[in-house]
Design a protein around this motif. Structure first.
Motif, PDB file in Angstrom:
ATOM      1  N   ALA A   1     -18.252  27.841  52.055  1.00 28.63           N
ATOM      2  CA  ALA A   1     -18.666  29.012  51.272  1.00 28.63           C
ATOM      3  C   ALA A   1     -18.023  28.979  49.901  1.00 28.63           C
ATOM      4  O   ALA A   1     -16.847  28.626  49.748  1.00 28.63           O
ATOM      5  N   THR A   2     -18.789  29.350  48.891  1.00 26.92           N
ATOM      6  CA  THR A   2     -18.259  29.453  47.532  1.00 26.92           C
ATOM      7  C   THR A   2     -17.794  30.866  47.219  1.00 26.92           C
ATOM      8  O   THR A   2     -16.968  31.064  46.324  1.00 26.92           O
ATOM      9  N   HIS A   3     -18.324  31.860  47.938  1.00 26.94           N
ATOM     10  CA  HIS A   3     -17.967  33.248  47.684  1.00 26.94           C
ATOM     11  C   HIS A   3     -17.849  33.992  49.011  1.00 26.94           C
ATOM     12  O   HIS A   3     -18.698  33.824  49.894  1.00 26.94           O
ATOM     13  N   ARG A   4     -16.813  34.819  49.127  1.00 25.27           N
ATOM     14  CA  ARG A   4     -16.691  35.717  50.279  1.00 25.27           C
ATOM     15  C   ARG A   4     -16.454  37.115  49.726  1.00 25.27           C
ATOM     16  O   ARG A   4     -15.476  37.355  49.008  1.00 25.27           O
ATOM     17  N   LEU A   5     -17.350  38.045  50.058  1.00 23.72           N
ATOM     18  CA  LEU A   5     -17.360  39.357  49.432  1.00 23.72           C
ATOM     19  C   LEU A   5     -17.516  40.453  50.475  1.00 23.72           C
ATOM     20  O   LEU A   5     -18.098  40.226  51.546  1.00 23.72           O
ATOM     21  N   PRO A   6     -17.055  41.669  50.184  1.00 22.79           N
ATOM     22  CA  PRO A   6     -17.364  42.794  51.072  1.00 22.79           C
ATOM     23  C   PRO A   6     -18.851  43.114  51.021  1.00 22.79           C
ATOM     24  O   PRO A   6     -19.517  42.872  50.004  1.00 22.79           O
ATOM     25  N   LEU A   7     -19.382  43.640  52.111  1.00 25.06           N
ATOM     26  CA  LEU A   7     -20.816  43.930  52.183  1.00 25.06           C
ATOM     27  C   LEU A   7     -21.261  44.877  51.081  1.00 25.06           C
ATOM     28  O   LEU A   7     -22.394  44.788  50.597  1.00 25.06           O
ATOM     29  N   GLU A   8     -20.372  45.766  50.658  1.00 25.23           N
ATOM     30  CA  GLU A   8     -20.735  46.710  49.599  1.00 25.23           C
ATOM     31  C   GLU A   8     -21.127  46.006  48.302  1.00 25.23           C
ATOM     32  O   GLU A   8     -21.829  46.569  47.465  1.00 25.23           O
ATOM     33  N   GLU A   9     -20.673  44.761  48.120  1.00 28.04           N
ATOM     34  CA  GLU A   9     -20.992  44.026  46.901  1.00 28.04           C
ATOM     35  C   GLU A   9     -22.223  43.133  47.064  1.00 28.04           C
ATOM     36  O   GLU A   9     -22.548  42.342  46.164  1.00 28.04           O
ATOM     37  N   ALA A  10     -22.921  43.273  48.183  1.00 27.43           N
ATOM     38  CA  ALA A  10     -24.090  42.430  48.437  1.00 27.43           C
ATOM     39  C   ALA A  10     -25.175  42.558  47.374  1.00 27.43           C
ATOM     40  O   ALA A  10     -25.781  41.543  46.996  1.00 27.43           O
ATOM     41  N   PRO A  11     -25.470  43.742  46.844  1.00 31.72           N
ATOM     42  CA  PRO A  11     -26.520  43.815  45.817  1.00 31.72           C
ATOM     43  C   PRO A  11     -26.242  42.915  44.618  1.00 31.72           C
ATOM     44  O   PRO A  11     -27.130  42.213  44.133  1.00 31.72           O
ATOM     45  N   ASP A  12     -25.003  42.930  44.137  1.00 29.88           N
ATOM     46  CA  ASP A  12     -24.663  42.062  43.015  1.00 29.88           C
ATOM     47  C   ASP A  12     -24.694  40.599  43.426  1.00 29.88           C
ATOM     48  O   ASP A  12     -25.043  39.715  42.624  1.00 29.88           O
ATOM     49  N   ALA A  13     -24.337  40.314  44.684  1.00 26.42           N
ATOM     50  CA  ALA A  13     -24.353  38.928  45.170  1.00 26.42           C
ATOM     51  C   ALA A  13     -25.774  38.381  45.214  1.00 26.42           C
ATOM     52  O   ALA A  13     -25.999  37.204  44.910  1.00 26.42           O
ATOM     53  N   TYR A  14     -26.747  39.209  45.595  1.00 24.28           N
ATOM     54  CA  TYR A  14     -28.142  38.762  45.589  1.00 24.28           C
ATOM     55  C   TYR A  14     -28.549  38.337  44.178  1.00 24.28           C
ATOM     56  O   TYR A  14     -29.192  37.301  43.986  1.00 24.28           O
ATOM     57  N   GLU A  15     -28.180  39.149  43.202  1.00 24.27           N
ATOM     58  CA  GLU A  15     -28.553  38.827  41.827  1.00 24.27           C
ATOM     59  C   GLU A  15     -27.858  37.545  41.374  1.00 24.27           C
ATOM     60  O   GLU A  15     -28.473  36.674  40.741  1.00 24.27           O
ATOM     61  N   MET A  16     -26.571  37.411  41.710  1.00 18.61           N
ATOM     62  CA  MET A  16     -25.824  36.211  41.333  1.00 18.61           C
ATOM     63  C   MET A  16     -26.436  34.962  41.961  1.00 18.61           C
ATOM     64  O   MET A  16     -26.640  33.940  41.286  1.00 18.61           O
ATOM     65  N   PHE A  17     -26.769  35.045  43.252  1.00 16.42           N
ATOM     66  CA  PHE A  17     -27.317  33.895  43.955  1.00 16.42           C
ATOM     67  C   PHE A  17     -28.705  33.557  43.433  1.00 16.42           C
ATOM     68  O   PHE A  17     -29.067  32.385  43.279  1.00 16.42           O
ATOM     69  N   SER A  18     -29.492  34.579  43.117  1.00 17.26           N
ATOM     70  CA  SER A  18     -30.831  34.359  42.574  1.00 17.26           C
ATOM     71  C   SER A  18     -30.776  33.599  41.256  1.00 17.26           C
ATOM     72  O   SER A  18     -31.610  32.726  40.994  1.00 17.26           O
ATOM     73  N   LYS A  19     -29.764  33.895  40.441  1.00 12.53           N
ATOM     74  CA  LYS A  19     -29.626  33.257  39.130  1.00 12.53           C
ATOM     75  C   LYS A  19     -28.816  31.970  39.202  1.00 12.53           C
ATOM     76  O   LYS A  19     -28.602  31.320  38.167  1.00 12.53           O
ATOM     77  N   LYS A  20     -28.345  31.606  40.409  1.00 13.00           N
ATOM     78  CA  LYS A  20     -27.481  30.419  40.585  1.00 13.00           C
ATOM     79  C   LYS A  20     -26.285  30.499  39.650  1.00 13.00           C
ATOM     80  O   LYS A  20     -25.841  29.490  39.073  1.00 13.00           O
TER      81      LYS A  20
END
Length: 431
Positions: free
Chosen positions: A401-420
């Motif tokens: 894994a490159t990132h481990r985040l709390p679930l509350e930060e999932a919305p921002d993680a989707y955007e980050m992953f979408s943009k690579k």
């Protein structure tokens, strides 16, 4: 149909297009500002295109098993929901299909597990007893097929096409077939050693199995996201002599090189890329090519425009169009067909959703190619993979894994992953 305990609280309908923050053009996917209540359960809930939010969900268990999620993943196929498959989702759908955790409750008919057991939950829902499951085709389970849409086995957190079963990006998950579906794993090692049994490992394992690379042979993997990266590792572990990885994200190319992969930048393009691959494979091309990219491939402006246009239509019309005349961005698949040697195999693990995709059948026939594809049959491969999840860690799962985040930060993680962005390859959430 089994469901996650409870449902998200009612909220006003939102527009299908992502909302735009005032003064910017960045789609907003905000976490609900309301504080968590004692006993409340968090889940990642989808409200519209590019709009996923962590919201509170409440409820109680029934006769399946209830798993308290300790780690859950963000998968590349989740981005298809985030970006393209809006027509098959409803506001309030709970996403996610790569979780593991601890059994919190069991129904009276469950004998294989008890509270406190540690389990991984496969992403496809299979009974383990039907004709398809008995033949190792768990992704085609006859008990959970979605006949309304002519689809295979139901999936956690993955649209009406696959049963609209609430998913695993949540604090608790209700899991059916408690005696057959969950994978019991040992206590002790970190979640990261085992969580990829839910999706990444069996998908990559099946991609390599279907590629049928001969001992000491060659394989090219298109796309070095989680599945492509792990496919390179599995192929090398299983005896491939030459493993080539193709991507356009510098961090992903560097990551693959560190594990001995011949990593090539797809931006070389056309004949240059083909010449580079053939130069590593005796001039013929690799014995097999794995397409780990799928429908979001770069390189087709027309298909990208068509996919984008469907998000502007009413759901009923958009869904009908995608099921009957939808097309994909096929750059990766066409590249695979071009690169593979004559008589070779193309293995497709990247997800495609088009119903009217043009294929170069003349070339495929002339080159005498074998084409294999499909959702991973997770339960089929568990017994092959589990013995590799040891302290020696030959596949490098701990640290994958490159990132481990709390679930509350999932919305921002989707955007980050979408943009690579930020070197994101694999994101894990902790509820």
């Amino acid at each position: 149909m089994p469901v996650t305990p409870g449902a998200a609280p009612t909220c006003p309908d939102l527009p299908r297009r992502a909302r735009v923050e005032q003064g910017t053009d960045r789609p907003r996917a905000a976490v609900s500002p309301r504080p968590r209540r004692a006993g409340a359960r968090q889940a990642l809930v989808r409200y519209g295109l590019d709009d996923c939010r962590a919201r509170t969900a409440e409820g109680r268990a029934d006769d399946d098993i209830i798993v308290k999620i300790t780690t859950t993943g963000l998968c590349g196929s989740d981005l298809h929901l985030y970006e393209m498959l809006d027509a098959f989702l409803d506001a309030g759908d709970i996403l996610g299909h790569g979780p593991m955790g601890v059994v919190a409750e069991v129904g009276p008919g469950v004998t294989a597990l008890k509270p406190g057991d540690r389990v991984v939950v496969p992403f496809n829902i299979s009974c383990g007893m039907c004709h398809m499951c008995a033949h190792g085709l768990h992704s085609q389970c006859e008990t959970t097929q979605v006949h309304e849409h002519g689809s295979g086995a139901s999936l956690f957190g993955y649209t009406k096409l696959y049963g609209q079963v609430p998913g695993g990006q949540a604090e608790y998950l209700r899991v059916p077939f408690g005696n057959a579906l969950p994978v019991k794993v040992p206590q002790g090692p970190s979640d990261e050693r085992f969580v990829y049994l839910s999706d990444v490992l069996p998908t990559a394992w099946q991609a390599v199995e279907y590629a049928d690379v001969p001992p000491g042979g060659s394989v090219a993997v298109l796309g070095l996201g989680p599945i492509g990266d792990m496919s390179c590792r599995v192929a090398a572990h299983r005896g491939a002599g030459t493993v080539i990885g193709v991507d356009l994200v510098p961090e992903r190319l560097d990551r693959a090189r560190r594990r001995g992969v011949h990593a090539l930048d797809v931006r070389q393009g056309g004949d240059d890329l083909a010449d580079a691959v053939r130069g590593l494979t005796g001039g013929r091309g690799p014995d097999a090519v794995i397409d780990a990219v799928g429908m979001e491939a770069h390189g087709s402006r027309v298909a990208a425009a068509v996919q984008g246009a469907t998000t502007l239509l009413p759901d009923a019309l958009a869904g009908a169009l995608m099921k009957r005349v939808g097309i994909d961005r096929l750059a990766a698949l066409h590249t695979a067909i071009d690169l593979v040697r004559r008589g070779g195999t193309v293995s497709v693990s990247g997800v495609y959703g088009g119903a009217a995709d043009p294929m170069p059948l003349l070339t495929m026939f002339d080159k005498q190619l074998t084409l294999r594809m499909g959702q991973a049959n997770v339960r089929r491969w568990v017994d092959d993979i589990l013995p590799l999840l040891t302290d020696e860690d030959p596949l490098g799962v701990e640290g994958f894994a490159t990132h481990r985040l709390p679930l509350e930060e999932a919305p921002d993680a989707y955007e980050m992953f979408s943009k690579k962005a930020d070197g994101a390859v694999k994101v894990l959430f902790t509820p």
